[in-house]
Design a protein around this motif. Sequence first.
Motif, PDB file in Angstrom:
ATOM      1  N   PHE A  86       0.865  -1.176   0.000  1.00 48.44           N
ATOM      2  CA  PHE A  86       0.000   0.000   0.000  1.00 48.44           C
ATOM      3  C   PHE A  86       0.903   1.228   0.000  1.00 48.44           C
ATOM      4  O   PHE A  86       1.841   1.310   0.789  1.00 48.44           O
ATOM      5  CB  PHE A  86      -0.884   0.043   1.243  1.00 48.44           C
ATOM      6  N   ARG A  87       0.607   2.193  -0.867  1.00 48.45           N
ATOM      7  CA  ARG A  87       1.433   3.395  -0.963  1.00 48.45           C
ATOM      8  C   ARG A  87       0.647   4.679  -0.731  1.00 48.45           C
ATOM      9  O   ARG A  87       1.208   5.682  -0.339  1.00 48.45           O
ATOM     10  CB  ARG A  87       2.098   3.454  -2.337  1.00 48.45           C
ATOM     11  N   ALA A  89      -3.285   6.784   0.240  1.00 41.62           N
ATOM     12  CA  ALA A  89      -4.525   6.723   1.018  1.00 41.62           C
ATOM     13  C   ALA A  89      -5.584   5.930   0.251  1.00 41.62           C
ATOM     14  O   ALA A  89      -6.361   5.189   0.851  1.00 41.62           O
ATOM     15  CB  ALA A  89      -5.024   8.130   1.327  1.00 41.62           C
ATOM     16  N   ARG A  90      -5.596   6.049  -1.053  1.00 43.01           N
ATOM     17  CA  ARG A  90      -6.553   5.313  -1.883  1.00 43.01           C
ATOM     18  C   ARG A  90      -6.352   3.802  -1.750  1.00 43.01           C
ATOM     19  O   ARG A  90      -7.312   3.031  -1.737  1.00 43.01           O
ATOM     20  CB  ARG A  90      -6.437   5.758  -3.345  1.00 43.01           C
ATOM     21  N   ASP A  91      -5.093   3.352  -1.632  1.00 44.77           N
ATOM     22  CA  ASP A  91      -4.827   1.922  -1.419  1.00 44.77           C
ATOM     23  C   ASP A  91      -5.507   1.441  -0.140  1.00 44.77           C
ATOM     24  O   ASP A  91      -6.089   0.361  -0.098  1.00 44.77           O
ATOM     25  CB  ASP A  91      -3.325   1.646  -1.324  1.00 44.77           C
ATOM     26  N   PHE A  92      -5.423   2.250   0.916  1.00 44.17           N
ATOM     27  CA  PHE A  92      -6.049   1.877   2.182  1.00 44.17           C
ATOM     28  C   PHE A  92      -7.575   1.904   2.067  1.00 44.17           C
ATOM     29  O   PHE A  92      -8.253   0.990   2.537  1.00 44.17           O
ATOM     30  CB  PHE A  92      -5.580   2.799   3.314  1.00 44.17           C
ATOM     31  N   GLU A  93      -8.122   2.928   1.430  1.00 42.27           N
ATOM     32  CA  GLU A  93      -9.573   3.033   1.258  1.00 42.27           C
ATOM     33  C   GLU A  93     -10.126   1.824   0.521  1.00 42.27           C
ATOM     34  O   GLU A  93     -11.184   1.298   0.858  1.00 42.27           O
ATOM     35  CB  GLU A  93      -9.924   4.300   0.471  1.00 42.27           C
ATOM     36  N   GLY A 124      -2.715   9.819   8.088  1.00 42.28           N
ATOM     37  CA  GLY A 124      -1.443   9.116   8.053  1.00 42.28           C
ATOM     38  C   GLY A 124      -1.304   8.024   9.096  1.00 42.28           C
ATOM     39  O   GLY A 124      -0.208   7.540   9.363  1.00 42.28           O
ATOM     40  N   GLU A 125      -2.417   7.620   9.681  1.00 44.18           N
ATOM     41  CA  GLU A 125      -2.387   6.601  10.721  1.00 44.18           C
ATOM     42  C   GLU A 125      -3.265   5.413  10.320  1.00 44.18           C
ATOM     43  O   GLU A 125      -4.405   5.585   9.905  1.00 44.18           O
ATOM     44  CB  GLU A 125      -2.894   7.213  12.028  1.00 44.18           C
ATOM     45  N   ILE A 126      -2.701   4.211  10.443  1.00 37.01           N
ATOM     46  CA  ILE A 126      -3.428   2.984  10.147  1.00 37.01           C
ATOM     47  C   ILE A 126      -4.162   2.559  11.407  1.00 37.01           C
ATOM     48  O   ILE A 126      -3.552   2.443  12.468  1.00 37.01           O
ATOM     49  CB  ILE A 126      -2.454   1.862   9.735  1.00 37.01           C
ATOM     50  N   VAL A 127      -5.465   2.347  11.315  1.00 32.46           N
ATOM     51  CA  VAL A 127      -6.241   1.842  12.438  1.00 32.46           C
ATOM     52  C   VAL A 127      -6.495   0.368  12.154  1.00 32.46           C
ATOM     53  O   VAL A 127      -7.194   0.020  11.191  1.00 32.46           O
ATOM     54  CB  VAL A 127      -7.555   2.617  12.630  1.00 32.46           C
ATOM     55  N   THR A 142       6.141   2.426   9.110  1.00 33.29           N
ATOM     56  CA  THR A 142       6.026   1.091   8.521  1.00 33.29           C
ATOM     57  C   THR A 142       7.026   0.899   7.388  1.00 33.29           C
ATOM     58  O   THR A 142       7.345   1.841   6.666  1.00 33.29           O
ATOM     59  CB  THR A 142       4.609   0.839   7.975  1.00 33.29           C
ATOM     60  N   SER A 143       7.492  -0.337   7.228  1.00 31.58           N
ATOM     61  CA  SER A 143       8.357  -0.657   6.094  1.00 31.58           C
ATOM     62  C   SER A 143       7.551  -1.253   4.947  1.00 31.58           C
ATOM     63  O   SER A 143       7.918  -1.124   3.792  1.00 31.58           O
ATOM     64  CB  SER A 143       9.487  -1.604   6.511  1.00 31.58           C
ATOM     65  N   LYS A 144       6.444  -1.926   5.279  1.00 29.85           N
ATOM     66  CA  LYS A 144       5.580  -2.501   4.249  1.00 29.85           C
ATOM     67  C   LYS A 144       4.200  -2.786   4.840  1.00 29.85           C
ATOM     68  O   LYS A 144       4.095  -3.312   5.940  1.00 29.85           O
ATOM     69  CB  LYS A 144       6.168  -3.806   3.705  1.00 29.85           C
ATOM     70  N   VAL A 145       3.175  -2.421   4.081  1.00 29.42           N
ATOM     71  CA  VAL A 145       1.798  -2.746   4.445  1.00 29.42           C
ATOM     72  C   VAL A 145       1.176  -3.366   3.190  1.00 29.42           C
ATOM     73  O   VAL A 145       1.277  -2.810   2.101  1.00 29.42           O
ATOM     74  CB  VAL A 145       0.984  -1.486   4.851  1.00 29.42           C
TER      75      VAL A 145
END
Length: 151
Positions: A86-87, A89-93, A124-127, A142-145
């Motif tokens: 994931f790079r 915000a759209r990747d997370f969404e 900028g925070e992963i929940v 993070t190094s990779k998500v």
Amino acid sequence: MNIKPMKEVEEFLAPVAQSVGAELLEAVWNNREKSLTLVIDAPGGVDLNLCEKFHHAADAALDELDPTYGAAYTLNCSSPGLDRPFRTARDFERHLGEAIEVHMYAPFAGAKYHEGTLAAFDAGEIVLNTKKGELRIPFDKTSKVCLLIEV
């Protein structure tokens, strides 16, 4: 070889991807191979038919944009792959509610690896909902998500 910035290529091709039911995630130039790879995703996933459909539409559009200023290149179309980091915000969404794995540069909350369900990505925070409860991880630590691949 001179080429146009990939950001310009991505912006130009975004509506082309939408027209075939896909989302253009990134355009990647490989100078050694003289190839342009377009990475797409779609709500139901990406299959060979969608790649082919987008490839044809993008090829015609790229003739107009001319990203290599007339030089020959190979055009590739690809899905992001299950292990694509994931790079944005759209990747997370795109993956809210799905199981992910988070690798850290240094221990965070007692570990360098966490997994759980992606609940949100905010400021900028992963929940992350883990077996031990909610964990809020700064993305810049993070190094990779990526998606959690269970076999």
